[in-house]
Write an enzyme that holds these catalytic residues in place. Structure first.
Site, short mmCIF file in Angstrom:
data_model
loop_
_atom_site.label_atom_id
_atom_site.label_comp_id
_atom_site.label_asym_id
_atom_site.label_seq_id
_atom_site.Cartn_x
_atom_site.Cartn_y
_atom_site.Cartn_z
N HIS A 158 0.82 -1.22 0.00
CA HIS A 158 0.00 0.00 0.00
C HIS A 158 0.85 1.27 0.00
O HIS A 158 0.30 2.37 -0.09
CB HIS A 158 -0.93 0.02 1.21
CG HIS A 158 -1.96 -1.05 1.23
ND1 HIS A 158 -2.81 -1.28 0.18
CD2 HIS A 158 -2.26 -1.98 2.19
CE1 HIS A 158 -3.61 -2.30 0.48
NE2 HIS A 158 -3.29 -2.74 1.69
N ASP A 193 -2.67 -10.56 -2.28
CA ASP A 193 -3.25 -10.10 -1.03
C ASP A 193 -4.72 -9.80 -1.25
O ASP A 193 -5.13 -9.42 -2.36
CB ASP A 193 -2.51 -8.84 -0.58
CG ASP A 193 -2.86 -8.39 0.82
OD1 ASP A 193 -2.09 -8.67 1.74
OD2 ASP A 193 -3.93 -7.74 0.98
N HIS A 195 -6.30 -7.33 -0.30
CA HIS A 195 -6.43 -5.91 -0.59
C HIS A 195 -5.61 -5.55 -1.82
O HIS A 195 -4.52 -6.07 -2.02
CB HIS A 195 -5.92 -5.07 0.59
CG HIS A 195 -6.57 -5.37 1.89
ND1 HIS A 195 -6.02 -6.26 2.79
CD2 HIS A 195 -7.70 -4.91 2.44
CE1 HIS A 195 -6.81 -6.33 3.86
NE2 HIS A 195 -7.83 -5.53 3.68
N ASP A 282 -4.26 -12.94 3.86
CA ASP A 282 -5.47 -12.41 4.47
C ASP A 282 -6.74 -12.69 3.68
O ASP A 282 -7.84 -12.30 4.10
CB ASP A 282 -5.34 -10.91 4.75
CG ASP A 282 -4.71 -10.14 3.61
OD1 ASP A 282 -4.41 -10.73 2.56
OD2 ASP A 282 -4.50 -8.92 3.77
#
Length: 340
Positions: A158, A193, A195, A282
């Site tokens: 990120h 991931d 995200h 995740d």
């Protein structure tokens, strides 16, 4: 395959972050490392410490003023009266043109995009060591290793060229990919991931030499909300070299593996010399961030599919939070990759 991890990576330990408007316990905790190292042991990997690198390696991805902020900003922050020991922004620039402020309060807003990336006195040394783990893994692959696993904590995908967010400060996957470019004309980054890797997308968005591919929970309903849509394909020279494959939130193994098949075909068509895999765990069905429904066996199957590319591969750890299954998920993935 070796695992690279440095003890300094665990010194970063903020106590709080904001979710649903409430200040809660920081989920990207040092305990993650304990569980991930258990997975490393179960997969039979040797753990080695990262070596030091000149900071110019970080500057190939991040701006000089951002690196200066990460290194010195907390000390400046603590000169303010009644400053919290954790630096967090209170306002951010939201329109252009914007000016870069002298005030550390303003710079915190410029360089930190959300309330999940507090900076403590230990953050710089931890994130630098995490990036060095990724660079050491890249060096091993450049030296002929089939693959290397960098236990990057804090994670990185990120992080923008000059902005932290989502528990991420330095973009380890991007730094590793740039390092691999010293030998390979084309490098691919595959992010699995749950995200979207919005920082990675931004860093390479106008480049054709690094293909960025991300499978993630649909941002229409999931963090980071504004980035990761299918029509975000790159710009300028990079148009067509950013592929987003959003899947419905809480998708199961079959949906993730179908998207992975499309991702692997795009990577094969790109014909890179090496791969960086941003490995998030995740998407697991028990993860507290509740974005996926992938099983432990599903991670093993995806690992085998990715290994089928037969590319020199740097694996950087991204998300995957505190569940009893975290170590087992990593062990399943690493074993699946090695056995393919």
């Amino acid at each position: 395959m070796k695992c690279i991890f440095g003890a300094a990576q665990n010194a970063h330990a903020p106590a709080r972050y904001m979710r649903y408007g409430r200040i809660g316990e920081f989920p990207e905790s040092p305990e993650r490392v304990t569980r991930l190292l258990d997975g490393v042991s179960r997969a039979g990997l040797e753990v080695v410490a990262p070596r030091e690198f000149p900071l110019q390696h970080l500057a190939t991805v991040h701006s000089a003023r951002y690196l200066d902020f990460l290194e010195h900003g907390h000390a400046q922050w603590m000169t303010m009266p009644d400053a919290s020991p954790e630096m967090m922004p209170s306002l951010r620039p939201v329109e252009s043109p914007s000016g870069y402020p002298d005030s550390i309060l303003g710079r915190a807003g410029w360089h930190i995009m959300d309330f999940s990336s507090a900076i403590t006195a230990e953050t710089w040394n931890s994130v630098r060591s995490s990036a060095f783990s990724a660079l050491t893994a890249a060096d091993l692959v450049l030296g002929g290793a089939r693959a290397a696993y960098a236990l990057c904590r804090p994670p990185g995908h990120h992080a923008y060229a000059e902005r932290a967010g989502g528990f991420c400060y330095l973009n380890n996957a991007a730094i590793a990919a740039q390092h691999l470019r010293a030998k390979h004309a084309r490098v691919a980054i595959l992010d699995i991931d749950v995200h979207h890797g919005n920082g990675t997308q931004q860093i390479f968005y106008d480049r054709a030499d690094v293909l960025t591919v991300s499978i993630h929970g649909d941002p229409a309903n999931y963090y980071p909300f504004f980035y990761g849509y299918g029509d975000q394909r790159g710009a300028g020279d990079g148009e067509g070299f950013n592929l987003n494959l959003p899947v419905p939130v809480k998708s199961k193994d079959d949906v993730w593996q179908q998207a992975l098949g499309a991702a692997l075909q795009r990577i094969a068509d790109f014909a890179p010399g090496a791969l960086v895999l941003a490995l998030g765990l995740d998407a697991h069905e028990a993860d507290p961030l509740a974005g996926g429904a992938v099983t432990t066996d599903g991670f093993a199957q995806m690992a085998g599919m990715i290994a089928g590319l037969k590319l020199p591969t740097v694996i950087t750890q991204e998300g995957g939070y505190l569940t009893p299954q975290l170590g087992g998920n990593l062990a399943a993935f690493l074993t699946g990759f090695r056995q393919a």
